[in-house]
Design a protein around this motif. Structure first.
Motif, PDB file in Angstrom:
ATOM      1  N   ILE A   8    -111.610  -8.579 -49.274  1.00  0.00           N
ATOM      2  CA  ILE A   8    -111.595  -8.674 -50.747  1.00  0.00           C
ATOM      3  C   ILE A   8    -110.909  -9.979 -51.129  1.00  0.00           C
ATOM      4  O   ILE A   8    -109.883 -10.344 -50.550  1.00  0.00           O
ATOM      5  N   GLU A   9    -111.457 -10.690 -52.106  1.00  0.00           N
ATOM      6  CA  GLU A   9    -110.868 -11.949 -52.585  1.00  0.00           C
ATOM      7  C   GLU A   9    -110.525 -11.860 -54.059  1.00  0.00           C
ATOM      8  O   GLU A   9    -111.322 -11.352 -54.859  1.00  0.00           O
ATOM      9  N   ILE A  10    -109.328 -12.366 -54.399  1.00  0.00           N
ATOM     10  CA  ILE A  10    -108.954 -12.582 -55.806  1.00  0.00           C
ATOM     11  C   ILE A  10    -108.507 -14.034 -55.896  1.00  0.00           C
ATOM     12  O   ILE A  10    -107.475 -14.408 -55.337  1.00  0.00           O
ATOM     13  N   LYS A  11    -109.296 -14.860 -56.579  1.00  0.00           N
ATOM     14  CA  LYS A  11    -109.012 -16.294 -56.619  1.00  0.00           C
ATOM     15  C   LYS A  11    -109.157 -16.847 -58.035  1.00  0.00           C
ATOM     16  O   LYS A  11    -110.022 -16.428 -58.799  1.00  0.00           O
ATOM     17  N   HIS A  12    -108.282 -17.797 -58.336  1.00  0.00           N
ATOM     18  CA  HIS A  12    -108.365 -18.569 -59.582  1.00  0.00           C
ATOM     19  C   HIS A  12    -108.454 -17.670 -60.817  1.00  0.00           C
ATOM     20  O   HIS A  12    -109.170 -17.962 -61.777  1.00  0.00           O
ATOM     21  N   SER A  13    -107.716 -16.595 -60.779  1.00  0.00           N
ATOM     22  CA  SER A  13    -107.755 -15.634 -61.880  1.00  0.00           C
ATOM     23  C   SER A  13    -106.381 -15.492 -62.525  1.00  0.00           C
ATOM     24  O   SER A  13    -105.369 -15.941 -61.982  1.00  0.00           O
ATOM     25  N   HIS A  24    -120.594  -6.450 -51.174  1.00  0.00           N
ATOM     26  CA  HIS A  24    -121.395  -7.624 -51.543  1.00  0.00           C
ATOM     27  C   HIS A  24    -121.467  -7.811 -53.064  1.00  0.00           C
ATOM     28  O   HIS A  24    -122.546  -7.950 -53.638  1.00  0.00           O
ATOM     29  N   LEU A  25    -120.305  -7.824 -53.688  1.00  0.00           N
ATOM     30  CA  LEU A  25    -120.252  -8.030 -55.141  1.00  0.00           C
ATOM     31  C   LEU A  25    -119.383  -9.240 -55.465  1.00  0.00           C
ATOM     32  O   LEU A  25    -118.346  -9.483 -54.819  1.00  0.00           O
ATOM     33  N   ILE A  26    -119.781  -9.995 -56.474  1.00  0.00           N
ATOM     34  CA  ILE A  26    -118.997 -11.133 -56.967  1.00  0.00           C
ATOM     35  C   ILE A  26    -118.821 -10.975 -58.472  1.00  0.00           C
ATOM     36  O   ILE A  26    -119.806 -10.844 -59.210  1.00  0.00           O
ATOM     37  N   PHE A  27    -117.553 -10.984 -58.914  1.00  0.00           N
ATOM     38  CA  PHE A  27    -117.239 -10.947 -60.341  1.00  0.00           C
ATOM     39  C   PHE A  27    -116.719 -12.332 -60.733  1.00  0.00           C
ATOM     40  O   PHE A  27    -115.720 -12.799 -60.179  1.00  0.00           O
ATOM     41  N   CYS A  38    -111.428 -14.761 -63.087  1.00  0.00           N
ATOM     42  CA  CYS A  38    -111.446 -13.613 -64.000  1.00  0.00           C
ATOM     43  C   CYS A  38    -110.098 -13.430 -64.689  1.00  0.00           C
ATOM     44  O   CYS A  38    -109.088 -14.023 -64.297  1.00  0.00           O
ATOM     45  N   ILE A  39    -110.097 -12.598 -65.703  1.00  0.00           N
ATOM     46  CA  ILE A  39    -108.871 -12.122 -66.339  1.00  0.00           C
ATOM     47  C   ILE A  39    -108.786 -10.624 -66.089  1.00  0.00           C
ATOM     48  O   ILE A  39    -109.673  -9.866 -66.494  1.00  0.00           O
ATOM     49  N   ASP A  54    -116.305  -6.958 -48.873  1.00  0.00           N
ATOM     50  CA  ASP A  54    -117.011  -8.165 -49.341  1.00  0.00           C
ATOM     51  C   ASP A  54    -117.163  -8.158 -50.859  1.00  0.00           C
ATOM     52  O   ASP A  54    -118.270  -8.205 -51.401  1.00  0.00           O
ATOM     53  N   ILE A  55    -115.996  -8.126 -51.523  1.00  0.00           N
ATOM     54  CA  ILE A  55    -115.970  -8.146 -52.986  1.00  0.00           C
ATOM     55  C   ILE A  55    -115.070  -9.296 -53.436  1.00  0.00           C
ATOM     56  O   ILE A  55    -113.966  -9.465 -52.914  1.00  0.00           O
TER      57      ILE A  55
END
Length: 459
Positions: free
Chosen positions: A50-55, A6-9, A32-33, A26-27
């Motif tokens: 896990i999601e990595i988006k628009h980074s 349950h973390l959002i960066f 981000c860079i 759920d991260i």
């Protein structure tokens, strides 16, 4: 991150490798860079959702490293310099890699990435709408229930393959693959795959290497290969088959090689479509026409013969640009198009002479095509041999839209021990300016006379 959840960066710059381990879930990394040393981010050991988006991500080795993870989404990111791979993964399940872009720039050592764009092994994986450029290898994958759809892969110097896969119950469709250079490159390579569909792909190879090929198939069973463009713009084969897949259907594909090497099977090169049909037991509706690409970087073509020439396929209702496909007569290749020219003529092929040449005066023939919507009733046809202009001809007749006719250009005196190239083009169809010049001109491969006499090799 270990056992984290349950973390959002958001909008952060993370320097050094980011690790997500030990069942973390759920991260989200959004906008981000991520800059790493050996990796920008490593996700492993049972981590999921896990999601990595628009980074923006970069590293000098691998950018994203996945191991034994599931429910990972990598979407709408930009990947910068790397050496080994953009995304590398093993033991994967339920992965989505979508709409990512490689803007590969030289690393600190001045090298471009010489490894893989995407190199994965797993099940239930979607690789959708990505654009991969400036690397040696495009997408490599092994697994089941894999969807490779709507990707653009443009590789140049040193490239070895666009897509290399061994699949079960999977689909490769609506992809544009363009490979150029001097290596023995393969646009699409499929090895020992089962119950999979290869459809509506446009595969273009431009290599000076004799062993280059647009597509290669090695064994397997239950393949459905339809509506693809396999185009080799140089001296290699359009399609090479080392072992013919069993219980498979081949049809509505377009094969074209500028060296007339339509296909290769079991040690034999086939130079005509009828012979290729007989060899593979398919392609009753297959074609062999030059697509006339408008550029190296785009799948757009100017060949009316491929318009409305395919067959509808269940589950593939849009093209590479997400535009609707014709539900009755879709276009062959990854992109739907509609002819926009009323008056448009061109030369599809030079049919005579062919290798090996007979010396002396020989007829020169070409295929005239009506690439426009309106009837073609006249056109000037020019031709040259080794850059020397020959007497043009004025053709008259009645050629409906998409129709072709073989025409005699004239006679030429061919001599032994000389390589010949014939170039032919149209001008002033129906005494009007030509709407499109992209499909006007065709050149023959290098033509040589038969050897005759006594020759000594060595000694």
């Amino acid at each position: 991150l270990n056992y984290a959840s349950h973390l959002i960066f958001k909008k952060l710059k993370l320097a050094g490798r980011t690790d997500v381990n030990n069942g973390s879930w759920d991260i989200k990394f959004h906008n981000c860079i991520l800059e790493g040393g050996d990796r920008a981010i490593r996700i492993q050991t049972g981590s999921h959702h896990i999601e990595i988006k628009h980074s923006t991500l970069s590293s000098y080795w691998e950018i994203v490293d996945l191991f034994n993870v599931s429910y990972i989404t990598i979407e709408s990111n930009t990947f910068l310099q790397f050496i080994h791979s953009i995304i590398n993964g093993n033991g994967l399940a339920n992965i989505v890699i979508r709409n990512n872009l490689t803007a590969n720039i030289p690393g600190l050592d001045g090298m471009y990435g010489n490894g893989y764009g995407i190199n994965i092994n797993g099940d239930s994986i979607q690789i959708l709408g990505n654009k991969i450029t400036n690397i040696y290898r495009g997408i490599s994958c092994i697994g089941s229930a894999i969807e490779l759809l709507n990707n653009t892969i443009i590789l140049t110097t040193g490239a070895t393959f666009g897509i290399n896969a061994s699949l079960v119950n999977s689909t490769i469709a609506n992809n544009y693959i363009s490979i150029s250079g001097s290596t023995a490159s393969i646009g699409l390579s499929l090895g020992y795959s089962t119950n999979s569909t290869i459809a509506f792909n446009t595969v273009r190879t431009v290599s000076s290497n004799l062993n280059s090929k647009s597509a290669e198939f090695s064994g397997g069973t239950g393949l459905l290969v339809q509506n693809n463009i396999f185009f080799n713009q140089s001296i290699g084969h359009s399609v090479s088959i080392t072992t013919l897949p069993s219980a498979s259907l081949w049809d509505f594909n377009n094969y074209y090689s500028l060296s007339n090497k339509i296909g290769y099977l079991n040690g034999t090169t086939y130079t005509t479509l009828p012979a290729w049909r007989a060899a593979i037991g398919g392609e009753a509706n297959g074609l062999s026409v030059n697509p006339f690409f408008l550029s190296n970087s785009l799948p757009d073509i100017s060949q009316i013969g491929l318009n409305n020439s395919g067959i509808p396929m269940q589950g593939i209702t849009v093209d590479i640009d997400s535009m609707p496909r014709n539900p009755v007569n879709p276009d062959i290749g990854c992109k739907e198009f509609s002819p926009s020219c009323n008056i448009d003529a061109g030369i599809n092929a030079i049919t005579e002479p062919a290798n090996p040449l007979n010396t002396g005066m020989q007829l020169v023939k070409a295929v005239l095509a009506n690439q426009g919507v309106s009837t073609l009733d006249s056109v000037m046809i020019h031709w040259e041999v080794n850059g020397v202009a020959q007497l043009p001809i004025s053709w008259t007749g009645s050629l409906g839209s998409t129709q072709t006719v073989e025409v005699i250009l004239g006679l030429f005196d061919f001599q032994a021990a000389i390589a010949y190239t014939i170039r032919c083009w149209t001008e002033a169809p129906n005494s009007l300016p030509d709407c499109s010049h992209a499909n006007d001109t065709t050149s023959s491969p290098a033509l040589y006379a038969k050897l005759c006499g006594t020759y000594t090799i060595g000694g």
